[in-house]
Design an enzyme around this catalytic site. Structure first.
Site, PDB file in Angstrom:
ATOM      1  N   HIS A 249       0.849  -1.189   0.000  1.00 41.39           N
ATOM      2  CA  HIS A 249       0.000   0.000   0.000  1.00 41.39           C
ATOM      3  C   HIS A 249       0.884   1.238   0.000  1.00 41.39           C
ATOM      4  O   HIS A 249       1.992   1.228   0.541  1.00 41.39           O
ATOM      5  CB  HIS A 249      -0.932   0.004   1.216  1.00 41.39           C
ATOM      6  CG  HIS A 249      -2.024   1.024   1.143  1.00 41.39           C
ATOM      7  ND1 HIS A 249      -1.842   2.326   1.560  1.00 41.39           N
ATOM      8  CD2 HIS A 249      -3.297   0.942   0.682  1.00 41.39           C
ATOM      9  CE1 HIS A 249      -2.967   3.001   1.366  1.00 41.39           C
ATOM     10  NE2 HIS A 249      -3.858   2.195   0.828  1.00 41.39           N
TER      11      HIS A 249
ATOM     12  N   ASP B 196      -8.091  -4.433  -0.232  1.00 37.53           N
ATOM     13  CA  ASP B 196      -8.519  -5.042  -1.491  1.00 37.53           C
ATOM     14  C   ASP B 196      -8.302  -6.547  -1.512  1.00 37.53           C
ATOM     15  O   ASP B 196      -8.961  -7.271  -2.256  1.00 37.53           O
ATOM     16  CB  ASP B 196      -7.760  -4.412  -2.666  1.00 37.53           C
ATOM     17  CG  ASP B 196      -8.147  -2.965  -2.893  1.00 37.53           C
ATOM     18  OD1 ASP B 196      -9.342  -2.661  -2.760  1.00 37.53           O
ATOM     19  OD2 ASP B 196      -7.269  -2.152  -3.194  1.00 37.53           O
TER      20      ASP B 196
END
Length: 454
Positions: A332, A391
């Site tokens: 991320h 996700d």
């Protein structure tokens, strides 16, 4: 013009594109030379400070002996830890989307009376203009639901007599209407596409005012309008976790940039939708689901750590799945040790797996979550830790909820429209300057050559 001709890439276009490519290329070393922060981030992934916000806060470090060190990620909405917000409404067996939307927009947790009034206000806006479905959504349905959503949002401009009024009361009215209408625009767009392109039956179910946003999404999507309480509860949690993520994420920053020009709400939100559509932003969970589908076919023993690790290494070596060299759902831009949204979501995911009888799949996801950072660390030089992001599990949940992949990113947008609305209000309320960062020209001056001499 014939459709095939319209879409054709001719030899002339190929030749011109090569000229364009050469004209556009910039020596990568120049970015270092001029200290350009590509992606508005430094080498450690820290974002360049471009604004201030009181809407949300992402914390990824802590001070130890006077030094900033990586820490487990935390996400705050208006000063409240998202973990506490989710625990609060789920422990009371309530839906949280509307309550947290109120918090993000108005900087205060609603009282029971305020929440009821807000829910009723959103419900009153959950109706599209007369014939909008027939005249707009049913015409030339797109295979991409994000494009359908953006087109629908832009078309709503034509139905608004005060479309260009950017006073705060009017923008709030427009924002609340869009928050209410996004589920309808997304799901109806999907129903139209699957009917006209796939020959499926057409279902246009009306939402019910007494239901939550999550319940209405499942109601209008499914042919029989049925869903279990756990399904609706988990979708509601997913919406809350995707609702907001700071002003620096690509689509929220887009909201600030476009709002700063003084344009209308519909243009701003359509721009944010275009940003979120990208696979580097909102479309990542679709890649996760497809990656795992490939993994389950290739890996013979889902519990064998060595075999799973070999597959993950093959992904990084561009030898598996889509040959892009990525393990989707890992890493991320901000978080290094843990993504708090994933941490919160995972316990709910496990419950849904039990209800659906998919415990083996959940075990595989958990194994990959544990092994992938190790494999990445062995294969590549990384400047900060690599952790599993939200996700990684959201696509898995949407798959268990029988949501079509075409709606994965629109579901993200249904949640994030709340954050976008809050950021638009913040930009307008502070009367900021138009956002215009600097780009350094690196070309050379040339003397004009008459056409006859070239």
């Amino acid at each position: 013009m014939d459709h095939n001709v319209f879409c054709e890439i001719t030899p002339e276009i190929l030749a011109l594109s090569e000229l364009s490519r050469k004209a556009s290329e910039i020596d990568p070393e120049l970015y270092t030379k001029y200290e350009v922060k590509r992606g508005l981030r430094d080498i450690n992934g820290k974002g360049v400070l471009t604004g201030l916000t009181s809407i949300s806060d992402i914390r990824t470090t802590q001070i130890v002996d006077g030094v900033s060190v990586p820490a487990d990620g935390e996400l705050f909405y208006r000063g409240y830890n998202v973990k506490d917000l989710v625990k609060g409404f789920t422990s009371d067996e309530r839906f949280g989307f509307e309550e947290v939307a109120y918090l993000l927009l108005f900087d205060v947790l609603p009282t029971p009376i305020e929440l009821k009034g807000f829910q009723e206000l959103l419900a009153s806006y959950r109706t599209l203009p007369t014939s909008f479905v027939r005249d707009i959504i049913m015409k030339a349905p797109s295979q991409d639901m994000m494009n359908t959503l953006a087109r629908s949002v832009l078309t709503l401009y034509s139905y608004d007599d005060r479309a260009d009024d950017i006073s705060l009361p009017n923008v709030l009215r427009q924002s609340l209407q869009l928050i209410s209408l996004f589920p309808l625009l997304s799901v109806y767009g999907y129903q139209a596409y699957r009917h006209y392109h796939d020959g499926k039956s057409l279902y246009i179910h009306s939402p019910r005012q007494e239901l939550s946003t999550a319940e209405n999404i499942l109601r209008i999507l499914r042919p029989n309008k049925k869903y279990t309480p756990l399904e609706a509860k988990i979708l509601d949690v997913a919406l809350v976790l995707h609702m907001e993520h700071g002003g620096g994420n690509n689509s929220s920053f887009t909201t600030h940039v476009v709002s700063s020009s003084g344009t209308d709400t519909y243009s701003v939100i359509a721009s944010a939708i275009g940003s979120l559509k990208g696979p580097k932003h909102g479309g990542a969970n679709i890649k996760v689901v497809k990656m795992f589908a490939d993994m389950k076919e290739v890996v013979q023993d889902w519990t064998d750590e060595e075999e799973v690790s070999r597959y993950l290494a093959a992904l990084l070596h561009k030898e598996a799945f889509d040959q892009q060299g990525l393990i989707y759902g890992m890493g991320h831009a901000v978080y290094s040790l843990s993504d708090p949204r994933k941490v919160i979501f995972k316990s709910f995911v496990e419950k849904l797996c039990v209800e659906k009888g998919l415990e083996k799949e959940f075990a595989l996801y958990s194994l990959v979550e544990r092994l992938a950072p190790q494999v990445i660390g062995e294969e590549r030089k990384i400047y900060k830790g690599v952790c599993c992001n939200v996700d990684f599990y959201s696509g898995f949940v949407y798959d268990m909820l029988d949501l079509p992949p075409e709606l994965y990113t629109p579901i993200f947008a249904i949640a994030r429209i709340v954050g976008w609305s809050a950021h638009r209000m913040e930009e307008l309320a502070n009367n900021g300057k138009i956002i215009r960062p600097a780009y350094k020209p690196i070309g050379t001056d040339e003397d004009y050559v008459p056409l006859c001499s070239r």
